[in-house]
Design a protein around this motif. Structure first.
Motif, PDB file in Angstrom:
ATOM      1  N   ARG A 210       0.832  -1.204   0.000  1.00  0.00           N
ATOM      2  CA  ARG A 210       0.000   0.000   0.000  1.00  0.00           C
ATOM      3  C   ARG A 210       0.871   1.261   0.000  1.00  0.00           C
TER       4      ARG A 210
ATOM      5  N   ILE B 209       2.351   1.658  -3.462  1.00  0.00           N
ATOM      6  CA  ILE B 209       1.334   2.095  -4.438  1.00  0.00           C
ATOM      7  C   ILE B 209       1.046   3.586  -4.245  1.00  0.00           C
ATOM      8  N   GLN B 210       0.855   3.977  -2.997  1.00  0.00           N
ATOM      9  CA  GLN B 210       0.523   5.382  -2.712  1.00  0.00           C
ATOM     10  C   GLN B 210       1.658   6.310  -3.140  1.00  0.00           C
TER      11      GLN B 210
ATOM     12  N   PHE C 288      -2.666  13.463  -3.597  1.00  0.00           N
ATOM     13  CA  PHE C 288      -3.548  13.182  -2.454  1.00  0.00           C
ATOM     14  C   PHE C 288      -3.439  11.732  -1.987  1.00  0.00           C
ATOM     15  N   MET C 289      -2.766  10.876  -2.768  1.00  0.00           N
ATOM     16  CA  MET C 289      -2.622   9.479  -2.374  1.00  0.00           C
ATOM     17  C   MET C 289      -1.392   9.234  -1.509  1.00  0.00           C
ATOM     18  N   LYS C 290      -0.587  10.265  -1.314  1.00  0.00           N
ATOM     19  CA  LYS C 290       0.636  10.118  -0.528  1.00  0.00           C
ATOM     20  C   LYS C 290       0.305   9.594   0.871  1.00  0.00           C
ATOM     21  N   GLY C 291       1.121   8.672   1.375  1.00  0.00           N
ATOM     22  CA  GLY C 291       0.872   8.077   2.681  1.00  0.00           C
ATOM     23  C   GLY C 291       1.027   9.086   3.797  1.00  0.00           C
TER      24      GLY C 291
END
Lengths: 132, 219
Positions: free
Chosen positions: B199, B202-203, B213-216
């Protein structure tokens, strides 16, 4: 959403977007961008060649294995029980109207304004870069 | 074969209207590898080479039977071709992962909607343009396909069991799905850890492709 804090909720939302990209059930493609499909390995190429030999001749002669035929009928049915209209890229729970409290709504509105401003700023910067 | 060298939708429709045997022969000649790659995409690469060849064969057989059905509409035949290929790919993938063939799609939709509701991430998604959404979906597929094997399997297992994980919070489902892919017994802690790494990767990669905005949260 009891028991899930704000940060965790954002992480769960990211997971949801990853899953929805993989399990989307939108309309079948009419054109496929071949360059973006996964490549076949040498082993897969060999397996394909072994089935491909005489396939059409056998098909036309009605010599396909009956067991395979039954399996195909079963498999050809939609694997997912709900109609595509329930899902799809746009309808996959991704655009559903939100049931949220007033405070969250206000926070989200604030966030929405920030995102829109940021995107407009990005567009302007792109435009300037193109002109330069 | 590059897309531009494949027969077009119109050419395939012409063949189909003229003689379904010519249509199926053209599909076999020009589209077998494309269909194999398309099936590989929708089966997430979990099928072994022989299963993949079986899926192609069954797709062509399914198409042949479909075009012979009374009242079959020959317009835009490639949509039907890819539709049958995708259904077979998803069915075989779910079988391989030890899942029921018929997923409860409504449960998936509800879980996704619930996870996105009231979040900034959900808001960012809704503000994406349609082409950006398509790019996002394609990027997720490509990134997962390139993950280290254990992470890829964990991501696939998570995606396939997602709605039940959300409903019951039982990660042994994830371990069971991962076991079905890897072919060996997997324990919950190891699989959860593999999914966490997957995850994060992927992020991070989505963020690098412009989906910031998908950054962990820890990055």
């Amino acid at each position: 959403m009891t028991g899930v804090n704000g940060g965790d909720r954002e992480e769960r939302a990211k997971e949801a977007l990853i899953v929805s990209a993989l399990r989307r059930d939108d309309h079948p493609d009419e054109q496929v961008d071949v360059d973006r499909l996964p490549k076949l390995t040498e082993e897969e190429e060999r397996a394909l060649e072994s089935f491909a030999a005489n396939f059409i001749e056998r098909l036309m002669a009605g010599e396909m294995d009956l067991a395979l035929r039954h399996r195909t009928n079963e498999q050809r049915e939609r694997p997912d029980s709900e109609p595509a209209a329930a899902a799809g890229a746009a309808g996959f729970g991704l655009d559903r109207a939100e049931e949220i409290d007033e405070e969250t709504k206000a926070e989200l509105e604030e966030q929405r304004k920030k995102i829109v401003e940021r995107k407009e700023g990005e567009k302007e910067a792109d435009g300037e870069a193109d002109r330069a | 074969m590059p897309t531009e060298q494949l027969p077009t939708q119109e050419e395939m429709e012409y063949l189909l209207r003229d003689d379904p045997r010519d249509f199926i022969a053209a599909l076999h000649e020009y589209f077998t590898k494309v269909l194999a790659r398309y099936i590989k995409r929708w089966s997430w690469g979990v099928l072994d080479p022989h299963e993949l060849a079986d899926a192609c064969q069954e797709t062509l057989l399914g198409i042949w039977e479909r075009v012979q059905e009374p009242g079959f509409d020959p317009e835009c035949p490639l949509r039907m071709v890819y539709g049958i290929a995708r259904n077979i790919a998803v069915t075989m993938r779910r079988r391989k992962l030890g899942r029921r063939v018929r997923a409860n799609q409504e449960a998936v939709v509800n879980a996704v909607a619930a996870d996105l509701s009231g979040t900034t991430v959900g808001l960012e998604w809704r503000l994406l343009l349609p082409e950006e959404r398509r790019e996002f979906q394609q990027a997720v597929e490509e990134i997962i396909a390139c993950l280290p094997e254990r992470q890829r399997m964990a991501a696939q297992a998570f995606a396939e069991t997602y709605e039940e994980l959300r409903e019951r919070d039982k990660y042994r489902l994830l371990a069971a799905a991962m076991s079905a892919i890897s072919g060996k017994m997997e324990d919950v802690a190891t699989v959860k850890s593999a999914w966490r790494f997957a995850r994060e990767t992927i992020q991070e990669k989505l963020a690098q492709r412009g989906f910031g905005f998908m950054k962990g949260k820890d990055r």
